[in-house]
Design an enzyme around this catalytic site. Structure first.
Site, PDB file in Angstrom:
ATOM      1  N   HIS A 293      37.629  34.845  36.029  1.00 47.79           N
ATOM      2  CA  HIS A 293      37.523  36.278  36.278  1.00 47.79           C
ATOM      3  C   HIS A 293      37.775  37.091  35.009  1.00 47.79           C
ATOM      4  CE1 HIS A 293      37.635  39.961  38.698  1.00 47.79           C
ATOM      5  NE2 HIS A 293      38.611  40.334  37.879  1.00 47.79           N
ATOM      6  N   HIS A 311      36.268  40.512  30.394  1.00 53.77           N
ATOM      7  CA  HIS A 311      36.977  41.333  29.411  1.00 53.77           C
ATOM      8  C   HIS A 311      37.114  40.659  28.051  1.00 53.77           C
ATOM      9  CE1 HIS A 311      37.983  44.294  32.449  1.00 53.77           C
ATOM     10  NE2 HIS A 311      38.383  43.325  33.233  1.00 53.77           N
ATOM     11  N   LYS A 358      28.189  46.989  34.695  1.00 56.68           N
ATOM     12  CA  LYS A 358      29.640  47.107  34.580  1.00 56.68           C
ATOM     13  C   LYS A 358      29.887  48.509  34.035  1.00 56.68           C
ATOM     14  CE  LYS A 358      34.001  45.424  33.989  1.00 56.68           C
ATOM     15  NZ  LYS A 358      34.869  44.820  35.000  1.00 56.68           N
TER      16      LYS A 358
END
Length: 416
Positions: A293, A311, A358
């Protein structure tokens, strides 16, 4: 002669038969000179350029503008009787590679050599070779002030990140234009990464980290199947980063707090479980993990599709180089005048991954995998949901969401 403009050349959606898409970020001035010169007489250069990967074509046009070479000049030089398509493809690869400087040529070889080297990471961890332990001259002992203040501890991790890239030397960004989160238009004509040194893929922790990124199904809710070889990659990655200063500092810090065992082998097993053990997300058991994730990213399938997690800057770079990420601009900072530049290391951006948006994502560019994993682990065990810390010149909120006793998500938010 076929009428072609700069716009149509840039929009050509062609395959990558020469395997050269990884040339992203390499300057193409010499190639432009070859294309516009007389050294390849009567080759159908127009078709040749069409067969080149999309990313180098963009760089060709960029260099053309810098050199004041017009598309009409290029097209005129490229017209003529052609050779066979297979021959043109072969020539494109040959001329492109010959036109690069020696250090850039090794970057192309990264695909051919380094990805093959990753296969060795699938061996039993005890049979693999690892980097050297951090030198004894590097102090990893937390101070009393750091033990009492999470921000000071995080800043110490920043200082201990000996593998962090140097902005301007190891990488440069093309941030494009800024935008608000709600804006959907693409404000970036080019890729985010203008250049990246190929030397970073020789760093053991970077290389092992990259080898893990293709082990996951990006669709949230799809049950992951983890092979024995992938588990060995995970263990070998933890072994590699455990030799670095940030991870050794993390262990010392948490053990002094009584959070983890003083036994280093127990600590490494804990890290493996924390980051790689599967749990349910999106209604399916065994479909996600903290590593997947946070660092790889997932695409939520229920309701409107959206990208979650994702990220990590290395994952962004590699996916952008493969044409799967479309960078669409940075999110305007709350303070006026503090816009990112080519050497920024904390960036809030908007992008699409595999065609899914995103809207806002923050990433720390150039930091090492061991630093990020140590920072997020420290905040998970010692901090709360919001962790306002100082990382070098950056004021950051490390947002940490728990999923029971596991990491649900953790990521930086620029406090500006």
């Amino acid at each position: 002669m076929v009428a072609v403009t700069e716009k149509t050349i840039l929009e050509m959606n062609v395959p990558d038969p020469a395997g050269l898409r990884w040339c992203q970020g390499i300057r193409m001035t010499e190639l432009v000179l070859r294309l516009t010169g007389e050294n390849r007489s009567r080759v159908n250069r127009l078709t040749w350029v069409q067969d080149l990967p999309v990313d180098p074509k963009r760089l060709i046009m960029e260099d053309m503008r810098r050199m004041s070479v017009t598309s009409d000049m290029l097209i005129t030089k490229m017209s003529g009787t052609g050779r066979s398509k297979e021959r043109r493809i072969m020539m494109a690869g040959k001329v492109l590679e010959e036109s690069l400087e020696e250090d850039h040529r090794s970057f192309i070889n990264y695909v051919r050599v380094h990805m093959d080297h990753w296969q060795g990471y699938k061996k039993v961890p005890s049979e693999q070779e690892y980097g050297d332990e951090v030198g004894t001259g590097t102090s990893i002992e937390p101070s009393e002030e750091e033990l009492a203040d999470l921000s000071q501890a995080c800043n110490r991790l920043w200082q201990l990140d000996l593998n962090r890239l140097e902005p301007g030397k190891d990488f440069q960004l093309d941030c494009g234009e800024g935008k608000r989160v709600h804006q959907k238009e693409d404000m970036a004509e080019e890729s985010l990464f203008y250049s990246l040194s190929e030397d970073i893929f020789r760093k053991p922790t970077f290389s092992r980290f990259c080898a893990l990124l293709d082990n996951y199904n990006p669709n949230a809710g799809c049950k992951e199947v983890v092979t024995t070889e992938e588990k060995q990659e995970q263990s070998a990655f933890i072994e590699e980063i455990s030799r670095t200063a940030p991870i050794k500092y993390l262990h010392r810090y948490l053990s002094l707090k009584g959070i983890v065992s003083e036994n280093y082998q127990d600590f490494k097993r804990m890290l493996t479980k924390l980051w790689f053990d599967l749990y349910g997300r999106g209604g399916t058991s065994g479909s996600s993990s903290a590593f997947e994730h946070v660092f790889v990213g997932e695409i939520k399938q229920r309701g409107e599709e959206e990208v979650t997690g994702f990220h990590n800057w290395l994952q962004f770079y590699l996916e952008e180089a493969k044409g799967r990420v479309d960078y669409q601009g940075y999110i305007l900072p709350r303070r006026r005048g503090e816009t990112p530049d080519s050497e920024t290391q904390l960036l809030t951006i908007q992008f699409e991954w595999n065609g899914v948006r995103k809207a806002v994502s923050s990433t720390m560019v150039g930091v090492s995998p061991e630093f990020e994993l140590a920072l997020y682990t420290l905040c998970f065990f010692v901090g709360g949901e919001d962790n306002y810390v100082q990382l070098g010149p950056y004021s950051v909120n490390i947002k940490c969401y728990r999923f029971g006793d596991k990491i649900g998500s953790v990521f930086p938010i620029a406090e500006c």
